[in-house]
Design a protein around this motif. Structure first.
Motif, PDB file in Angstrom:
ATOM      1  N   LYS A 196       0.972  -1.236   0.178  1.00  0.00           N
ATOM      2  CA  LYS A 196      -0.134   0.053  -0.082  1.00  0.00           C
ATOM      3  C   LYS A 196       0.821   1.429   0.010  1.00  0.00           C
ATOM      4  O   LYS A 196       1.932   1.402   0.644  1.00  0.00           O
ATOM      5  CB  LYS A 196      -0.830  -0.029   1.368  1.00  0.00           C
ATOM      6  CG  LYS A 196      -1.808   0.999   1.185  1.00  0.00           C
ATOM      7  CD  LYS A 196      -2.622   1.397   2.655  1.00  0.00           C
ATOM      8  CE  LYS A 196      -3.673   0.137   2.735  1.00  0.00           C
ATOM      9  NZ  LYS A 196      -4.476   0.309   4.031  1.00  0.00           N
ATOM     10  N   SER A 197       0.428   2.171  -0.654  1.00  0.00           N
ATOM     11  CA  SER A 197       1.304   3.510  -0.841  1.00  0.00           C
ATOM     12  C   SER A 197       0.942   4.299   0.499  1.00  0.00           C
ATOM     13  O   SER A 197      -0.199   4.219   0.993  1.00  0.00           O
ATOM     14  CB  SER A 197       1.002   4.371  -2.158  1.00  0.00           C
ATOM     15  OG  SER A 197      -0.495   4.765  -1.911  1.00  0.00           O
ATOM     16  N   THR A 198       1.895   5.247   0.896  1.00  0.00           N
ATOM     17  CA  THR A 198       1.791   5.963   2.044  1.00  0.00           C
ATOM     18  C   THR A 198       1.143   7.249   1.708  1.00  0.00           C
ATOM     19  O   THR A 198       1.037   8.210   2.663  1.00  0.00           O
ATOM     20  CB  THR A 198       3.082   5.954   2.775  1.00  0.00           C
ATOM     21  OG1 THR A 198       4.012   6.559   1.774  1.00  0.00           O
ATOM     22  CG2 THR A 198       3.577   4.712   3.274  1.00  0.00           C
ATOM     23  N   ASP A 199       0.862   7.477   0.585  1.00  0.00           N
ATOM     24  CA  ASP A 199       0.427   9.059   0.164  1.00  0.00           C
ATOM     25  C   ASP A 199      -1.058   9.170   0.264  1.00  0.00           C
ATOM     26  O   ASP A 199      -1.593   8.028   0.511  1.00  0.00           O
ATOM     27  CB  ASP A 199       0.794   9.276  -1.424  1.00  0.00           C
ATOM     28  CG  ASP A 199       0.538   8.442  -2.414  1.00  0.00           C
ATOM     29  OD1 ASP A 199      -0.598   7.792  -2.063  1.00  0.00           O
ATOM     30  OD2 ASP A 199       1.248   8.178  -3.412  1.00  0.00           O
ATOM     31  N   SER A 203      -3.098   3.846  -2.604  1.00  0.00           N
ATOM     32  CA  SER A 203      -3.298   2.726  -3.758  1.00  0.00           C
ATOM     33  C   SER A 203      -2.723   1.668  -3.222  1.00  0.00           C
ATOM     34  O   SER A 203      -1.871   1.499  -2.470  1.00  0.00           O
ATOM     35  CB  SER A 203      -2.509   3.038  -5.161  1.00  0.00           C
ATOM     36  OG  SER A 203      -1.125   3.369  -4.854  1.00  0.00           O
ATOM     37  N   HIS A 220       7.668  -1.656  -6.731  1.00  0.00           N
ATOM     38  CA  HIS A 220       6.700  -1.134  -6.050  1.00  0.00           C
ATOM     39  C   HIS A 220       6.858  -0.777  -4.710  1.00  0.00           C
ATOM     40  O   HIS A 220       6.714   0.464  -4.188  1.00  0.00           O
ATOM     41  CB  HIS A 220       5.481  -2.157  -5.944  1.00  0.00           C
ATOM     42  CG  HIS A 220       4.727  -2.481  -6.873  1.00  0.00           C
ATOM     43  ND1 HIS A 220       3.920  -1.306  -7.455  1.00  0.00           N
ATOM     44  CD2 HIS A 220       4.065  -3.490  -7.702  1.00  0.00           C
ATOM     45  CE1 HIS A 220       3.000  -1.924  -8.502  1.00  0.00           C
ATOM     46  NE2 HIS A 220       3.454  -3.187  -8.630  1.00  0.00           N
ATOM     47  N   SER A 223       9.114   2.601  -5.030  1.00  0.00           N
ATOM     48  CA  SER A 223       8.300   3.898  -5.541  1.00  0.00           C
ATOM     49  C   SER A 223       7.529   4.426  -4.487  1.00  0.00           C
ATOM     50  O   SER A 223       6.558   5.387  -4.396  1.00  0.00           O
ATOM     51  CB  SER A 223       7.401   3.318  -6.722  1.00  0.00           C
ATOM     52  OG  SER A 223       6.314   2.607  -6.372  1.00  0.00           O
ATOM     53  N   GLY A 224       7.489   3.655  -2.959  1.00  0.00           N
ATOM     54  CA  GLY A 224       7.181   4.292  -1.757  1.00  0.00           C
ATOM     55  C   GLY A 224       5.834   3.495  -1.368  1.00  0.00           C
ATOM     56  O   GLY A 224       5.376   3.747  -0.229  1.00  0.00           O
ATOM     57  N   LYS A 225       5.637   2.161  -1.752  1.00  0.00           N
ATOM     58  CA  LYS A 225       4.725   1.371  -1.217  1.00  0.00           C
ATOM     59  C   LYS A 225       5.170   0.297   0.114  1.00  0.00           C
ATOM     60  O   LYS A 225       6.580   0.449  -0.235  1.00  0.00           O
ATOM     61  CB  LYS A 225       4.088   0.467  -2.363  1.00  0.00           C
ATOM     62  CG  LYS A 225       3.053   1.191  -3.396  1.00  0.00           C
ATOM     63  CD  LYS A 225       2.517   0.113  -4.204  1.00  0.00           C
ATOM     64  CE  LYS A 225       1.272   0.579  -5.106  1.00  0.00           C
ATOM     65  NZ  LYS A 225       2.252   1.604  -6.185  1.00  0.00           N
TER      66      LYS A 225
END
Length: 330
Positions: A196-199, A203, A220, A223-225
Motif C-alpha cells: 500500500k502506498s503511504t500517500d 493505492s 513497487h 516507488s513508496g509502497k
C-alpha cells in the motif's frame, strides 16, 4: 482450534490461578438473549459439552470459549414498522411526527420487533499461556477482542492486558524482507502479499499465488509502497498471514506437524486434547520467534518484556496482481 490470532501481553500484577480464573468465568457464564435483548455474551464450555468445566488445562495451557448471540433485525424491517406507526399517529392527530418523536417511534418499533427476530451465534476460542503470560484470541475483530478482555478484567481479580509492541513494526520488517529477498532465519516468504502506498491516494497492489522475489515487487516498494500483509511459513511447520497490526491470519499447520499422530481418536474429548496440545505446542514457539525477528517486545505495563527465548479470505485460483485505490476490506 485457531485460524486467526490476536496476541496480548498479560500484566505482571496478575497471579495466574486456574481456580480463580474459572470462578471469574462462572460469573459471566453465557445466557441466551432474552425476548427484548439485542445481544448476549458470556463464557461456555470449550469442549462443547454441557456441565463441563469453563476452563480446560491441557499441558499447562488454559483454554476457554467466549460465545456471542445477537438478534438479527434488518434495518429495512425497522424502517417499515417505524413508518407504519408514524402514519397511524399522523392519521390520528393530523400532524406528521417530528424528528424527536420519529426517533422515539423507531425505538418503539425496535423493541416491538426484537422478540420476533432470529438470532445468530458466534464463538471465539481463547487461550492463556500462564507461564509466558500471553492472552491469545482466535479473532481479529477489535470489538470482539474488547468485549472478551472487558469480561476478563471485570470478573477476574487483578487481570490486565496490553497490546504487544515490537521494536520494529511489522510493516517495516515485511517491506525490508521483500526488498532484500532475505527473510529472517526460520521463516520463508510465501506467495501472497499486499502493498500500500503511504500517500493520500492509498493505492493498493495485491499479489496472490505469485512469486514475490521479483523486480516488479521491489519497484513497487522503491516507488513508496509498504507491505501491509505478507504470507509466511515458520520452520516449515506453520503457515500464516502477518498483518501490519501484528495480527496473524489464515493460520495453517503443515503436514509435518501431524507426523506420528494416528489421526483417529476414541472420542471427541481425546480429539480435543490432541488438537489443543498440537496447536498450543506449535504456537508457544512461533509467537516468541516472530517477536524476536521484529526486534523483540518493547516494555509494557511497567514491566520488562519476556525474553525471546521463552519456553516455548480465499486466495484467487491463479497468480494475479491487482491495483486499487480502495482500502482493503478488513
Amino acid at each position: 482450534m485457531f485460524k486467526n490470532l490476536t496476541v496480548f501481553r498479560i500484566g505482571t500484577q496478575w497471579q495466574p490461578s486456574p481456580t480463580d480464573l474459572e470462578n471469574g468465568l462462572d460469573k459471566s457464564r453465557f445466557v441466551p438473549c432474552g425476548a427484548s435483548q439485542p445481544q448476549s455474551s458470556g463464557w461456555v464450555e470449550p469442549r462443547g459439552s454441557a456441565h463441563a468445566p469453563l476452563l480446560e488445562s491441557i499441558d499447562g495451557q488454559w483454554l476457554m470459549k467466549f460465545k456471542i448471540e445477537q438478534r438479527v433485525l434488518p434495518g429495512a424491517v425497522v424502517k417499515r414498522r417505524t413508518e407504519e406507526i408514524a402514519r397511524q399517529i399522523e392519521e390520528e392527530t393530523g400532524r406528521k411526527p417530528g424528528k424527536k418523536l420519529t426517533k422515539e417511534i423507531k425505538e418503539q418499533a425496535t423493541q416491538e420487533l426484537l422478540p420476533k427476530a432470529f438470532t445468530k451465534q458466534s464463538a471465539v476460542n481463547v487461550w492463556i499461556d500462564p507461564k509466558n503470560r500471553f492472552l491469545v484470541l482466535d479473532c481479529t475483530s477489535q470489538n470482539k477482542s474488547e468485549e472478551i478482555i472487558a469480561s476478563l478484567v471485570k470478573h477476574v481479580d487483578g487481570f490486565a492486558v496490553s497490546a504487544i509492541q515490537t521494536a520494529l513494526s511489522p510493516s517495516v520488517a515485511m517491506t525490508e524482507w521483500l526488498l532484500s529477498g532475505e527473510p529472517p532465519a526460520d521463516f520463508t516468504v510465501d506467495r501472497e502479499c499486499e502493498l500500500k502506498s503511504t500517500d493520500e491516494m492509498k493505492s493498493v497492489v495485491r499479489y496472490a499465488r505469485h512469486l514475490l522475489d521479483t523486480e516488479e515487487v521491489r519497484q513497487h516498494i522503491i516507488s513508496g509502497k509498504v507491505a501491509t500483509r505478507l504470507a509466511l511459513t515458520w520452520n516449515s511447520r506453520v503457515s500464516f498471514m502477518l498483518t501490519e497490526s501484528l495480527q496473524i491470519k489464515k493460520l495453517a499447520f503443515l503436514d509435518v506437524v501431524f507426523e506420528g499422530q494416528s489421526g483417529s481418536y476414541a472420542d471427541k474429548d481425546e480429539a480435543f486434547d490432541a488438537d489443543a496440545a498440537i496447536t498450543t505446542g506449535e504456537l508457544r514457539e512461533l509467537i516468541p520467534d516472530l517477536l524476536d525477528v521484529l526486534g523483540g517486545e518493547l516494555p509494557s505495563m511497567g514491566s520488562e518484556p519476556a525474553p525471546a527465548t521463552i519456553q516455548h479470505e480465499p486466495a484467487p485460483t491463479s497468480a494475479t496482481t491487482s491495483a486499487s485505490d480502495d482500502s482493503p476490506p478488513w
